[in-house]
Motif scaffolding. Structure first.
Motif, PDB file in Angstrom:
ATOM      1  N   GLY A 120      -8.491 -17.330   0.747  1.00 38.95           N
ATOM      2  CA  GLY A 120      -9.702 -18.114   0.943  1.00 38.95           C
ATOM      3  C   GLY A 120     -10.741 -17.458   1.823  1.00 38.95           C
ATOM      4  N   SER A 121     -10.303 -16.770   2.874  1.00 39.13           N
ATOM      5  CA  SER A 121     -11.249 -16.228   3.854  1.00 39.13           C
ATOM      6  C   SER A 121     -11.691 -14.805   3.549  1.00 39.13           C
ATOM      7  N   LEU A 122     -11.283 -14.246   2.402  1.00 41.38           N
ATOM      8  CA  LEU A 122     -11.589 -12.855   2.071  1.00 41.38           C
ATOM      9  C   LEU A 122     -12.587 -12.762   0.926  1.00 41.38           C
ATOM     10  N   THR A 123     -13.554 -11.885   1.061  1.00 37.23           N
ATOM     11  CA  THR A 123     -14.519 -11.644  -0.008  1.00 37.23           C
ATOM     12  C   THR A 123     -13.858 -10.858  -1.125  1.00 37.23           C
ATOM     13  N   THR A 124     -14.563 -10.720  -2.243  1.00 35.30           N
ATOM     14  CA  THR A 124     -14.005  -9.965  -3.369  1.00 35.30           C
ATOM     15  C   THR A 124     -13.729  -8.511  -2.972  1.00 35.30           C
ATOM     16  N   ALA A 125     -14.641  -7.926  -2.191  1.00 31.01           N
ATOM     17  CA  ALA A 125     -14.437  -6.536  -1.751  1.00 31.01           C
ATOM     18  C   ALA A 125     -13.220  -6.438  -0.836  1.00 31.01           C
ATOM     19  N   GLU A 126     -13.051  -7.406   0.036  1.00 28.21           N
ATOM     20  CA  GLU A 126     -11.899  -7.402   0.944  1.00 28.21           C
ATOM     21  C   GLU A 126     -10.595  -7.607   0.185  1.00 28.21           C
ATOM     22  N   LEU A 127     -10.618  -8.453  -0.848  1.00 24.49           N
ATOM     23  CA  LEU A 127      -9.422  -8.662  -1.664  1.00 24.49           C
ATOM     24  C   LEU A 127      -9.019  -7.374  -2.376  1.00 24.49           C
ATOM     25  N   GLU A 128     -10.000  -6.687  -2.945  1.00 23.74           N
ATOM     26  CA  GLU A 128      -9.704  -5.435  -3.652  1.00 23.74           C
ATOM     27  C   GLU A 128      -9.137  -4.390  -2.696  1.00 23.74           C
ATOM     28  N   LYS A 129      -9.741  -4.273  -1.537  1.00 20.55           N
ATOM     29  CA  LYS A 129      -9.262  -3.304  -0.545  1.00 20.55           C
ATOM     30  C   LYS A 129      -7.867  -3.673  -0.057  1.00 20.55           C
ATOM     31  N   GLY A 130      -7.629  -4.964   0.148  1.00 24.49           N
ATOM     32  CA  GLY A 130      -6.332  -5.417   0.641  1.00 24.49           C
ATOM     33  C   GLY A 130      -5.212  -5.177  -0.348  1.00 24.49           C
ATOM     34  N   VAL A 131      -5.460  -5.460  -1.620  1.00 28.12           N
ATOM     35  CA  VAL A 131      -4.422  -5.258  -2.644  1.00 28.12           C
ATOM     36  C   VAL A 131      -4.117  -3.779  -2.808  1.00 28.12           C
ATOM     37  N   LEU A 132      -5.136  -2.925  -2.770  1.00 30.26           N
ATOM     38  CA  LEU A 132      -4.890  -1.481  -2.873  1.00 30.26           C
ATOM     39  C   LEU A 132      -4.110  -0.980  -1.661  1.00 30.26           C
ATOM     40  N   GLY A 133      -4.395  -1.524  -0.482  1.00 26.66           N
ATOM     41  CA  GLY A 133      -3.614  -1.157   0.701  1.00 26.66           C
ATOM     42  C   GLY A 133      -2.178  -1.600   0.589  1.00 26.66           C
ATOM     43  N   LEU A 134      -1.969  -2.784   0.024  1.00 27.93           N
ATOM     44  CA  LEU A 134      -0.614  -3.298  -0.180  1.00 27.93           C
ATOM     45  C   LEU A 134       0.133  -2.447  -1.209  1.00 27.93           C
ATOM     46  N   LYS A 135      -0.574  -2.026  -2.237  1.00 25.30           N
ATOM     47  CA  LYS A 135       0.032  -1.155  -3.257  1.00 25.30           C
ATOM     48  C   LYS A 135       0.486   0.158  -2.647  1.00 25.30           C
ATOM     49  N   ALA A 136      -0.310   0.694  -1.754  1.00 24.38           N
ATOM     50  CA  ALA A 136       0.022   1.972  -1.127  1.00 24.38           C
ATOM     51  C   ALA A 136       1.333   1.900  -0.363  1.00 24.38           C
ATOM     52  N   CYS A 137       1.612   0.760   0.263  1.00 25.02           N
ATOM     53  CA  CYS A 137       2.852   0.663   1.038  1.00 25.02           C
ATOM     54  C   CYS A 137       4.058   0.576   0.117  1.00 25.02           C
ATOM     55  N   PHE A 138       3.880   0.084  -1.113  1.00 26.55           N
ATOM     56  CA  PHE A 138       4.987   0.066  -2.090  1.00 26.55           C
ATOM     57  C   PHE A 138       5.229   1.439  -2.680  1.00 26.55           C
ATOM     58  N   THR A 139       4.145   2.162  -2.975  1.00 32.97           N
ATOM     59  CA  THR A 139       4.305   3.476  -3.610  1.00 32.97           C
ATOM     60  C   THR A 139       4.940   4.482  -2.678  1.00 32.97           C
ATOM     61  N   GLN A 140       4.885   4.241  -1.368  1.00 31.81           N
ATOM     62  CA  GLN A 140       5.532   5.116  -0.390  1.00 31.81           C
ATOM     63  C   GLN A 140       6.927   4.636  -0.035  1.00 31.81           C
TER      64      GLN A 140
END
Length: 487
Positions: free
Chosen positions: A466-486
């Motif tokens: 709710g408190s995140l903009t579309t740009a923040e959501l995109e950045k957050g999901v990509l950051g979360l993906k990075a922690c899985f790929t490592q």
């Protein structure tokens, strides 16, 4: 008078305190620490002014303040001295910020979610589902506050008031609940609270006696559990699934233990977001009647339901006074405004009023009157419609991002409502490791383990959007993906 020492004081230019008060405060601290003993000669005002590079009049003001408070005395032609009438403070080593707890302080709850976490610069915070305060209609809200303040001042109504809350807001909330949520209540059945958490605490206070058994779901809202526990309750847990609370398991528990109350979030289960089915709702009400317990229903974000019309609360049924309903306007406006409410029988509301008198006497009447004006003018409904569209867009975007970027690592069911998504990690991924790596990638998440009463890890994430903009959501999901790929 010559001294072999100098008084080490620091002037903070960014402090909100006037310089003379900073000087006075630091001298008082030195006396209390025992570094300046009774009858100790103080530096002259000119000497201290030169040392601190301030005007001598500033030091004179500081000394005058200390003399007026009894910390210093002045002797003609000799100077100023620490008062001989003060206790002889024994010098103590400065206490560590992580030192031991004083013996006379009662231990409190230690759950991590009860400790405030300040925002981290550059970190995307997938919180538990708070709204975006940037969407508040500031002009309309400020006008309502101005009207409330002027009207209260002119009417001499800024004194103590009804601990249940202002009549205007209770009437507005009663109308809203009756027209939109299927309840049938009047103003004597409503108590205004400073947010839903206070409403839960009030319910715990009026229901719970030491060693009473209170039931929560295995995964539940930590602050609610701690509210009941702080009142002496024994917390018992019952299983849950994709349809909500397991009423069969609850019935078995009722046969084993006398149950005082049960805390539930049937509309959007916290934290898993599932909706309790109609069948289970009816069974829960039947069990409450059969085993004589009270249901505390927390409807914390009723307004945001995206698939179809929101389900009516348990409190809308003919429950015979066995449901205490807790709601909030904080999710609609902003958590910082702290406007919640509790609905119960008039006798229970009277007990709530007594507890409010002990806690904070009453709420903020200006805030309550301003919110009542916004509700009566239809501004709250307009704001809900506006934010509903924004939150629905963010929800849909997050669902798309998860399917695109995280499908190899998590599973989830798209929630029908609420401002969060419950992600379940696939086998092979440990939630503690994922959370640590996510923070290293500038993403903060809430591990599912935080919501469990047991000590076992819950390999899931509550992802608030709710408190995140579309740009923040995109950045957050990509950051979360990075922690899985490592991994």
């Amino acid at each position: 008078m010559l001294r072999s020492w100098s008084l080490q004081l620091t002037i903070a230019e960014t402090s909100g305190l006037p310089v003379y008060l900073q000087i006075a405060q630091q001298i008082m601290e030195e006396i209390q620490k025992g570094r300046l003993a009774p009858s100790t000669a103080m530096p002259g005002t000119r000497e201290l002014a030169e040392q601190l590079k301030v005007n001598r009049k500033t030091v004179i003001l500081a000394y005058d303040e200390l003399i007026a408070q009894g910390w210093l005395v002045t002797e003609q032609r000799r100077g100023s001295f620490v008062s001989a009438n003060l206790p002889n403070f024994t010098a103590q080593p400065q206490a560590s910020k992580t030192g031991h707890q004083p013996a006379n302080v009662v231990e409190g709850p230690t759950h991590p979610l009860l400790n405030y976490q300040s925002p981290l610069n550059g970190v995307i915070d997938f919180n538990d589902g708070i709204p975006d305060s940037r969407l508040i209609p500031f002009n309309i809200l400020s006008r309502a506050f101005r009207h409330a303040l002027i009207g209260s001042s002119k009417g001499n109504n800024l004194g103590y008031g009804d601990p249940r809350g202002t009549l205007a807001l209770r009437q507005s909330i009663a109308t809203m609940l009756n027209m939109e949520r299927g309840l049938s209540v009047d103003i004597d059945q409503i108590c205004i609270a400073r947010g839903s958490q206070m409403g839960i605490f009030l319910a715990a206070r009026i229901l719970t006696r030491p060693n009473d058994n209170v039931v929560v779901e295995q995964l539940s809202y930590p602050a609610a559990k701690e509210a009941f526990r702080s009142c002496g309750a024994n917390i018992l847990t019952v299983a849950q699934d994709k349809h909500g609370i397991d009423v069969t398991a609850l019935e078995k528990l009722c046969k084993q233990h006398p149950i005082r109350a049960i805390y539930v979030t049937p509309h959007h289960q916290f934290p898993t977001t599932v909706i309790m089915t109609a069948e289970r709702r009816l069974k829960l009400l039947m069990l409450a009647e059969q085993y004589d317990f009270t249901i505390v229903e927390d409807d914390y974000d009723h307004e945001f339901h995206f698939s179809y019309h929101p389900v009516f609360p348990l409190a809308s049924t003919n429950h015979g006074g066995r449901v205490i309903y807790v709601g909030s306007l904080s999710k609609v406006l902003a958590p910082g405004l702290r406007v919640g409410y509790l609905v119960a029988t008039p006798s229970l509301i009277g007990r709530c009023a007594q507890e409010v008198m002990l806690i904070d006497r009453q709420g903020n009447s200006i805030t309550e009157l301003a919110v009542a004006e916004l509700m009566n003018a239809g501004e709250i409904k307009r704001h809900i419609r506006k934010t509903f569209k924004v939150y629905n867009e963010r929800r849909n975007l997050l669902i798309t991002l998860i399917k695109k970027e995280l499908k190899e690592y998590v599973t989830f069911d798209a929630p029908d409502g609420g401002l969060a998504i419950w992600l379940r990690l696939k086998e092979g991924y440990e939630i503690e490791t994922v959370a640590a790596k996510a923070l290293a990638h500038k993403v903060r998440i809430l591990p599912g383990t935080l919501f469990s009463e047991s000590q076992q890890s819950v390999h899931a994430i509550r992802l608030g959007f709710g408190s995140l903009t579309t740009a923040e959501l995109e950045k957050g999901v990509l950051g979360l993906k990075a922690c899985f790929t490592q991994h």
